[in-house]
Scaffold this active site. Structure first.
Site, PDB file in Angstrom:
ATOM      1  N   ASP A  59      30.244  69.988 -55.974  1.00 38.76           N
ATOM      2  CA  ASP A  59      31.092  70.113 -57.153  1.00 38.76           C
ATOM      3  C   ASP A  59      31.376  68.727 -57.703  1.00 38.76           C
ATOM      4  OD1 ASP A  59      33.443  70.568 -58.877  1.00 38.76           O
ATOM      5  OD2 ASP A  59      33.462  72.558 -57.952  1.00 38.76           O
ATOM      6  N   SER A 125      30.762  71.016 -77.934  1.00 37.83           N
ATOM      7  CA  SER A 125      30.526  72.321 -78.548  1.00 37.83           C
ATOM      8  C   SER A 125      31.054  72.363 -79.972  1.00 37.83           C
ATOM      9  CB  SER A 125      31.237  73.390 -77.706  1.00 37.83           C
ATOM     10  OG  SER A 125      31.347  74.594 -78.410  1.00 37.83           O
ATOM     11  N   TYR A 150      38.714  77.191 -73.572  1.00 35.83           N
ATOM     12  CA  TYR A 150      37.417  76.541 -73.328  1.00 35.83           C
ATOM     13  C   TYR A 150      37.174  75.458 -74.374  1.00 35.83           C
ATOM     14  CZ  TYR A 150      32.437  75.869 -74.188  1.00 35.83           C
ATOM     15  OH  TYR A 150      31.216  75.306 -74.444  1.00 35.83           O
ATOM     16  N   LYS A 154      36.971  70.979 -74.378  1.00 39.66           N
ATOM     17  CA  LYS A 154      35.971  70.115 -75.009  1.00 39.66           C
ATOM     18  C   LYS A 154      36.645  69.073 -75.910  1.00 39.66           C
ATOM     19  CE  LYS A 154      32.215  72.175 -73.406  1.00 39.66           C
ATOM     20  NZ  LYS A 154      31.359  71.540 -72.384  1.00 39.66           N
TER      21      LYS A 154
END
Length: 339
Positions: A59, A125, A150, A154
């Site tokens: 990770d 994004s 989400y 970003k």
């Protein structure tokens, strides 16, 4: 710059980018925790390229293990794909998204600084633009408030990267704002393999076409668009991967912070996508019109002139190409990577 650490390198976009890196003479090293990917992807990469790629199943939040990878390979650059990415899930589990996506980036930057690794390409994004005030979207348009957690991660990571570069001027940062990646590697060996019900249009279409799902749900047909369905900018994943290679070459010029939209510059509606898929494959896609989903916008597509002018990059594949390659992947791998 030759050695490139790729976080999330077994994922849909990451694995295709690893292939593109190898084809362009780079030496990728993959770090992936398999939370949304399969280990067998490394075998598919080898089938396509003939190259063994070092893989570390760790990770990115794990600082100690990440440091071990840097100490062994001393990468000169990083492409940072790793992160949780389902919009709906981020609304249900915001803390998981903020913790994972922010902490992984902070840990990565800390270890990069320690090893004087001065180049990072970040997988951002189009969601950072929030609800578009106009289309097409330009890199200079305001990044204010994304419509979900989400997207907010970003936005925050973009700020973290810019602040880090202010304090560490030798760092080169490229922020790539993706639009809607679709398609698959033309070999049919690698493609999108979502867990559970797909969140994205193309894997949903291919699962209907192969008989895994009865019909496609079209969320709303009363938008102010030519046919009433939502319009998005769909980019072939190979074009997207090649955009990363072009961006690495830009970082070699020590530009500081650069931001690029990666899309086709053209919007495609849901019904147009269904028609393109049927044309490319000869497969019928039954669908039902359903009520609009909360948070969806009518139109979202990019202006990509900046990437063309500064990187010499533009999308080479069209929607029919992407439909053909998606179906090639799905038909050869009906259960994705689960044989």
């Amino acid at each position: 710059m030759r050695k490139i650490l790729v976080t999330g390198g077994l994922g849909f976009i990451g694995s295709t980018t690893v292939v593109s890196l190898i084809e362009n003479g780079y030496e990728p090293i993959i770090v992936d925790n398999l939370s949304n990917s399969k280990e067998m992807v490394i075998d598919r990469i080898k089938q396509i390229t003939g190259k063994e790629v070092p893989l570390y199943i760790i990770d990115v939040c794990d600082e100690e293990n990440l440091r071990t990878v840097f100490a062994k390979h001393h990468p000169e650059g990083v492409i940072h794909f790793a992160g949780l990415k389902a919009v709906g899930e981020s609304v249900e589990k915001p803390l998981s998204y903020y913790e994972n996506n922010l902490l992984s980036t902070l840990t990565l930057l800390k270890v990069m600084k320690e090893f004087d690794c001065r180049n990072i390409v970040f997988s951002s994004s189009a969601t950072v633009y929030g609800i578009p005030q106009r289309v097409p979207l330009y890199e200079s348009d305001p990044v204010n408030h994304a419509t979900n957690p989400y997207g907010e991660t970003k936005v925050m990571i973009e700020h973290i990267l810019m602040d880090t570069q202010d304090a560490w001027p030798e760092l080169n940062v490229a922020i790539l704002r993706y639009f809607n990646p679709i398609g698959a590697h033309p070999s049919g060996l690698m493609g999108e393999d979502p867990n559970g019900i797909p969140n994205n249009l193309m894997p949903y279409i291919t699962q209907v076409a192969i008989g895994k799902r009865e019909y496609l749900r079209v969320w709303g047909n009363d938008y102010p668009t030519p046919d009433g369905t939502g319009v998005r900018d769909y980019i072939h994943v190979v074009d997207l991967a090649n955009g990363h290679v072009a961006t690495l070459k830009k970082l070699d010029t020590n530009p500081g912070v650069v931001i690029y939209n990666l899309g086709t510059g053209k919007g495609t509606s849901v019904l147009e996508m269904i028609t393109a898929f049927e044309k490319a494959t000869g497969k019928k896609v039954p669908y039902q019109i359903c009520p609009r989903r909360a948070g969806d916008v009518a139109e979202n597509y990019a202006n990509c002139d900046k990437a063309y002018n500064e990187l010499g990059w533009k999308a080479q594949y069209d929607i029919v190409d992407a439909c053909r390659d998606s179906w090639n992947w799905q038909s050869k791998n009906p259960n994705g990577y689960n044989k």
